[in-house]
Write a protein that holds these residues in place. Structure first.
Motif, PDB file in Angstrom:
ATOM      1  N   GLN A  89       0.741  -1.284  -0.194  1.00  0.00           N
ATOM      2  CA  GLN A  89       0.328   0.256  -0.311  1.00  0.00           C
ATOM      3  C   GLN A  89       0.811   1.412  -0.253  1.00  0.00           C
ATOM      4  O   GLN A  89       0.545   2.254  -0.305  1.00  0.00           O
ATOM      5  CB  GLN A  89      -1.190   0.174   1.200  1.00  0.00           C
ATOM      6  CG  GLN A  89      -2.033  -1.069   1.283  1.00  0.00           C
ATOM      7  CD  GLN A  89      -3.348  -0.607   1.972  1.00  0.00           C
ATOM      8  OE1 GLN A  89      -2.858  -0.322   3.269  1.00  0.00           O
ATOM      9  NE2 GLN A  89      -4.124  -1.575   2.658  1.00  0.00           N
ATOM     10  N   VAL A  90       1.963   1.424   0.725  1.00  0.00           N
ATOM     11  CA  VAL A  90       3.088   2.148   0.666  1.00  0.00           C
ATOM     12  C   VAL A  90       3.202   2.775  -0.751  1.00  0.00           C
ATOM     13  O   VAL A  90       3.197   4.035  -1.351  1.00  0.00           O
ATOM     14  CB  VAL A  90       4.341   2.258   0.975  1.00  0.00           C
ATOM     15  CG1 VAL A  90       4.959   3.053   1.299  1.00  0.00           C
ATOM     16  CG2 VAL A  90       3.976   1.551   2.235  1.00  0.00           C
ATOM     17  N   LEU A  91       3.676   1.864  -1.318  1.00  0.00           N
ATOM     18  CA  LEU A  91       3.930   1.817  -3.522  1.00  0.00           C
ATOM     19  C   LEU A  91       2.652   2.000  -3.960  1.00  0.00           C
ATOM     20  O   LEU A  91       3.010   3.094  -4.809  1.00  0.00           O
ATOM     21  CB  LEU A  91       4.133   0.651  -3.462  1.00  0.00           C
ATOM     22  CG  LEU A  91       5.751  -0.137  -3.029  1.00  0.00           C
ATOM     23  CD1 LEU A  91       6.198  -0.891  -3.611  1.00  0.00           C
ATOM     24  CD2 LEU A  91       6.819   0.830  -3.463  1.00  0.00           C
ATOM     25  N   GLN A  92       1.556   1.587  -3.461  1.00  0.00           N
ATOM     26  CA  GLN A  92       0.109   2.250  -4.098  1.00  0.00           C
ATOM     27  C   GLN A  92       0.200   3.971  -4.138  1.00  0.00           C
ATOM     28  O   GLN A  92      -0.086   4.531  -4.933  1.00  0.00           O
ATOM     29  CB  GLN A  92      -0.918   1.106  -3.989  1.00  0.00           C
ATOM     30  CG  GLN A  92      -0.767  -0.112  -4.430  1.00  0.00           C
ATOM     31  CD  GLN A  92      -1.918  -0.468  -3.853  1.00  0.00           C
ATOM     32  OE1 GLN A  92      -2.755  -0.403  -3.266  1.00  0.00           O
ATOM     33  NE2 GLN A  92      -1.787  -2.323  -4.281  1.00  0.00           N
ATOM     34  N   ASN A  93       0.870   3.520  -2.566  1.00  0.00           N
ATOM     35  CA  ASN A  93       0.273   5.025  -2.673  1.00  0.00           C
ATOM     36  C   ASN A  93       1.248   6.666  -2.812  1.00  0.00           C
ATOM     37  O   ASN A  93       0.656   7.572  -3.921  1.00  0.00           O
ATOM     38  CB  ASN A  93       0.280   5.823  -1.171  1.00  0.00           C
ATOM     39  CG  ASN A  93      -0.150   6.934  -0.441  1.00  0.00           C
ATOM     40  OD1 ASN A  93       0.806   7.881  -0.134  1.00  0.00           O
ATOM     41  ND2 ASN A  93      -1.660   7.206  -0.481  1.00  0.00           N
ATOM     42  N   THR A  94       2.483   6.261  -3.850  1.00  0.00           N
ATOM     43  CA  THR A  94       3.448   7.074  -3.569  1.00  0.00           C
ATOM     44  C   THR A  94       2.774   7.399  -5.975  1.00  0.00           C
ATOM     45  O   THR A  94       3.386   8.042  -5.999  1.00  0.00           O
ATOM     46  CB  THR A  94       4.160   5.896  -3.906  1.00  0.00           C
ATOM     47  OG1 THR A  94       5.165   5.532  -2.607  1.00  0.00           O
ATOM     48  CG2 THR A  94       5.873   6.798  -4.823  1.00  0.00           C
ATOM     49  N   ILE A  95       2.215   6.227  -6.148  1.00  0.00           N
ATOM     50  CA  ILE A  95       1.867   6.420  -8.082  1.00  0.00           C
ATOM     51  C   ILE A  95       0.542   6.853  -7.138  1.00  0.00           C
ATOM     52  O   ILE A  95       0.563   7.676  -7.639  1.00  0.00           O
ATOM     53  CB  ILE A  95       1.137   4.819  -8.312  1.00  0.00           C
ATOM     54  CG1 ILE A  95       2.214   4.003  -7.865  1.00  0.00           C
ATOM     55  CG2 ILE A  95       0.989   5.205  -9.584  1.00  0.00           C
ATOM     56  CD1 ILE A  95       3.138   4.316  -9.269  1.00  0.00           C
ATOM     57  N   ARG A  96      -0.270   7.133  -6.230  1.00  0.00           N
ATOM     58  CA  ARG A  96      -1.071   7.690  -5.962  1.00  0.00           C
ATOM     59  C   ARG A  96      -0.642   9.951  -5.631  1.00  0.00           C
ATOM     60  O   ARG A  96      -1.564  10.815  -6.709  1.00  0.00           O
ATOM     61  CB  ARG A  96      -2.478   7.579  -4.679  1.00  0.00           C
ATOM     62  CG  ARG A  96      -3.468   8.648  -4.256  1.00  0.00           C
ATOM     63  CD  ARG A  96      -4.383   8.201  -5.356  1.00  0.00           C
ATOM     64  NE  ARG A  96      -4.734   9.179  -6.198  1.00  0.00           N
ATOM     65  CZ  ARG A  96      -5.385   8.545  -7.413  1.00  0.00           C
ATOM     66  NH1 ARG A  96      -6.433   8.163  -7.505  1.00  0.00           N
ATOM     67  NH2 ARG A  96      -5.515   9.265  -8.424  1.00  0.00           N
ATOM     68  N   ARG A  97       0.393   9.367  -5.565  1.00  0.00           N
ATOM     69  CA  ARG A  97       1.240  11.197  -5.030  1.00  0.00           C
ATOM     70  C   ARG A  97       0.842  11.347  -6.090  1.00  0.00           C
ATOM     71  O   ARG A  97       1.176  12.577  -6.060  1.00  0.00           O
ATOM     72  CB  ARG A  97       2.314  10.319  -4.321  1.00  0.00           C
ATOM     73  CG  ARG A  97       3.170  12.048  -4.235  1.00  0.00           C
ATOM     74  CD  ARG A  97       4.379  11.800  -2.483  1.00  0.00           C
ATOM     75  NE  ARG A  97       4.845  13.293  -2.510  1.00  0.00           N
ATOM     76  CZ  ARG A  97       5.979  12.497  -1.889  1.00  0.00           C
ATOM     77  NH1 ARG A  97       6.389  11.539  -1.000  1.00  0.00           N
ATOM     78  NH2 ARG A  97       6.184  13.519  -1.962  1.00  0.00           N
ATOM     79  N   LEU A  98       1.729  10.758  -7.416  1.00  0.00           N
ATOM     80  CA  LEU A  98       2.140  11.147  -8.562  1.00  0.00           C
ATOM     81  C   LEU A  98       0.521  11.700  -9.121  1.00  0.00           C
ATOM     82  O   LEU A  98       0.892  12.765  -9.781  1.00  0.00           O
ATOM     83  CB  LEU A  98       2.944  10.019  -9.130  1.00  0.00           C
ATOM     84  CG  LEU A  98       3.297  10.948 -10.736  1.00  0.00           C
ATOM     85  CD1 LEU A  98       4.092  12.253 -11.098  1.00  0.00           C
ATOM     86  CD2 LEU A  98       3.158   9.174 -11.522  1.00  0.00           C
ATOM     87  N   HIS A  99      -0.699  10.900  -9.778  1.00  0.00           N
ATOM     88  CA  HIS A  99      -1.326  11.562  -9.840  1.00  0.00           C
ATOM     89  C   HIS A  99      -2.001  12.754  -9.351  1.00  0.00           C
ATOM     90  O   HIS A  99      -2.645  13.527 -10.692  1.00  0.00           O
ATOM     91  CB  HIS A  99      -2.284   9.898 -10.436  1.00  0.00           C
ATOM     92  CG  HIS A  99      -1.672   9.524 -11.532  1.00  0.00           C
ATOM     93  ND1 HIS A  99      -1.349   9.199 -12.802  1.00  0.00           N
ATOM     94  CD2 HIS A  99      -0.905   8.523 -11.582  1.00  0.00           C
ATOM     95  CE1 HIS A  99      -1.132   8.574 -13.841  1.00  0.00           C
ATOM     96  NE2 HIS A  99      -0.557   7.874 -12.566  1.00  0.00           N
ATOM     97  N   ASP A 100      -1.633  12.642  -8.767  1.00  0.00           N
ATOM     98  CA  ASP A 100      -2.427  13.725  -7.241  1.00  0.00           C
ATOM     99  C   ASP A 100      -2.063  14.872  -8.056  1.00  0.00           C
ATOM    100  O   ASP A 100      -2.857  16.273  -8.568  1.00  0.00           O
ATOM    101  CB  ASP A 100      -2.290  13.674  -6.125  1.00  0.00           C
ATOM    102  CG  ASP A 100      -3.790  12.705  -5.453  1.00  0.00           C
ATOM    103  OD1 ASP A 100      -4.296  12.392  -6.466  1.00  0.00           O
ATOM    104  OD2 ASP A 100      -3.626  12.658  -4.181  1.00  0.00           O
ATOM    105  N   THR A 101      -1.171  15.084  -8.467  1.00  0.00           N
ATOM    106  CA  THR A 101       0.647  15.963  -8.740  1.00  0.00           C
ATOM    107  C   THR A 101      -0.497  16.807  -9.765  1.00  0.00           C
ATOM    108  O   THR A 101       0.509  17.703 -10.453  1.00  0.00           O
ATOM    109  CB  THR A 101       1.809  15.795  -8.263  1.00  0.00           C
ATOM    110  OG1 THR A 101       1.734  15.659  -7.004  1.00  0.00           O
ATOM    111  CG2 THR A 101       2.449  17.214  -8.582  1.00  0.00           C
ATOM    112  N   TRP A 102       0.133  15.569 -10.489  1.00  0.00           N
ATOM    113  CA  TRP A 102      -0.908  15.306 -12.265  1.00  0.00           C
ATOM    114  C   TRP A 102      -1.667  16.392 -12.349  1.00  0.00           C
ATOM    115  O   TRP A 102      -1.901  17.182 -13.016  1.00  0.00           O
ATOM    116  CB  TRP A 102      -0.604  14.583 -12.776  1.00  0.00           C
ATOM    117  CG  TRP A 102      -1.277  14.095 -13.874  1.00  0.00           C
ATOM    118  CD1 TRP A 102      -2.397  13.461 -14.672  1.00  0.00           C
ATOM    119  CD2 TRP A 102      -0.608  15.285 -15.369  1.00  0.00           C
ATOM    120  NE1 TRP A 102      -2.494  14.077 -15.826  1.00  0.00           N
ATOM    121  CE2 TRP A 102      -1.025  14.719 -16.320  1.00  0.00           C
ATOM    122  CE3 TRP A 102       0.429  15.299 -15.364  1.00  0.00           C
ATOM    123  CZ2 TRP A 102      -1.455  14.959 -17.424  1.00  0.00           C
ATOM    124  CZ3 TRP A 102       0.934  16.050 -16.994  1.00  0.00           C
ATOM    125  CH2 TRP A 102      -0.666  15.535 -18.113  1.00  0.00           C
TER     126      TRP A 102
END
Length: 418
Positions: A89-102
């Motif tokens: 879930q930490v890795l999944q949230n890292t992807i989520r963090r990128l797309h929130d920035t996008w």
């Protein structure tokens, strides 16, 4: 609601935390590379390709969305086994963090996501917990075990832990956890009530209130600038990448961290002092970004007006105090007594109105003007007088006294139509 605690991992846990941060940084950069390559392959016209480089991506290849990149993580773990050491879930949230920035970039139109350099990725998030991870003075994190923590204030009754963010500070030598807690209780918006004051922020005086009180500005950065300059000079003379260089960089980072902590502590204490004196607070809606680009940018950054306004709004909400921002244009160029325009430069520190003869400090006059505008806004919105049911049937004398208690001059006492 977030609570921040200091944690003390041992050497093994600290090494594991640093490894997790680097792994998350690699996942973030890899996902951003896929995103940029897909966008670059769509920049060329349909009848020609770029002369510099060509991105061979099929035309029917879909956009690398959050769900597509998240679903590719199990495949990437087979190819890169070190990804399996980090919680999924930490890795999944890292992807989520990128797309929130996008998504934020597309909304504001500038600020394209950037690649994270070594040491720039300083936090990761555990998005959910089945049970309370805090047990006494330890917190249990998945795949990391129990870590001692400084539980300086307990979790309130009726709240449960929703997520935990692990923060790295001072170049990975200090660690914190931001615990997000949640309760089923809904807190209504704070109504306008009680004594009202307006505040004006400045560089000579950090804060001036409409009741005449003021707070001098502590120069946190400038007072420590000489020592910071000495530490930076010592770090610059070390061989880059050596152990002595890293120790010197840690000393510099620790000094910056101390300055930031002292500034935040001052802001919080000042906000609580304001809440002790009034139940309704009005402040200027300053353009803090523009203030950091002028001639006085170092002083404005040192004062951190934006952080103070954000913390004051949070403290007011927590203590049941109404807080609102007003238009700052012309507050220091308008007489609060007769509303006449009195132009004056920054070097003029006294307000003297030629129309009515009102004389006071420049910042005090601006604070009074902020209060007038704030009260005008709440009266125009119909918010004044709605805080309690016991006000029904009050006499007009009590209403006038309440306006005078809010700091309105006598000539304005009968102006509001309540």
């Amino acid at each position: 609601m977030n609570y921040t605690y200091r944690i003390y991992p041992n050497v093994v846990q600290q090494t594991e935390l640093l490894s997790w941060l680097e792994t998350c940084r690699g996942v973030y950069n890899y996902a951003l590379r896929e995103l940029k390559d897909w966008i670059a392959s769509r920049k060329c016209s349909v009848d020609r390709c770029s002369l510099e480089k060509e991105y061979i991506i099929p035309a029917d290849e879909p956009f690398p969305s959050y769900h597509r990149q998240q679903n590719n993580l199990p495949k990437a773990k087979k190819q890169f086994p070190h990804l399996g050491k980090v919680h999924s879930q930490v890795l999944q949230n890292t992807i989520r963090r990128l797309h929130d920035t996008w998504e934020a970039f597309k909304k504001r139109g500038h600020g394209f996501p950037r690649f994270k350099k070594f040491g720039q990725f300083k936090s990761f998030l555990f998005p959910q917990f089945k049970h309370n991870p805090i047990n006494g003075f330890t917190i249990k994190l998945p795949k990391l075990g129990e870590i001692p923590m400084n539980l300086h204030r307990p979790i309130p009754d009726g709240f449960k832990v929703k997520q935990v963010r692990v923060l790295s500070r001072v170049r990975g030598t200090q660690w914190y956890v931001v615990v997000t807690i949640e309760s089923d209780i809904s807190v209504p918006d704070v109504p306008v009530h009680g004594r009202a004051i307006g505040i004006d922020l400045g560089l000579q005086r950090f804060l001036t209130a409409s009741d005449g009180s003021f707070q001098e500005r502590p120069k946190f950065f400038k007072s420590m600038q000489r020592k910071l300059k000495l530490l930076q000079r010592r770090a610059a003379r070390k061989q880059k990448g050596s152990q002595n260089w890293e120790k010197a960089q840690i000393e510099v980072a620790r000094m910056h961290h101390r300055i930031a902590n002292r500034r935040k502590d001052f802001h919080l204490k000042t906000a609580h002092q304001l809440c002790d004196r009034a139940q309704t607070i009005f402040a200027e809606d300053l353009n803090v970004t523009g203030l950091t680009r002028g001639m006085l940018r170092k002083d404005c950054v040192d004062a951190a007006f934006g952080q103070f306004l954000s913390l004051t709004e949070w403290v007011c909400w927590k203590r049941g105090v109404y807080f609102a921002k007003v238009n700052p244009n012309g507050t220091s160029q308008t007489c609060p007594s007769c509303l006449a325009t009195v132009s004056k430069g920054l070097e003029v520190r006294e307000h003297h109105c030629p129309e009515c003869g009102y004389r006071t400090h420049r910042d005090h006059a601006a604070a009074e003007m902020v209060l007038d505008r704030g009260l005008e806004n709440v009266v125009a919105q119909g918010l004044w007088g709605t805080e309690t049911a016991c006000q029904v049937g009050l006499s007009g004398v009590y209403d006038l006294d309440k306006w005078r208690g809010a700091g309105i001059p006598n000539r304005e006492a009968g102006k509001p139509a309540l």
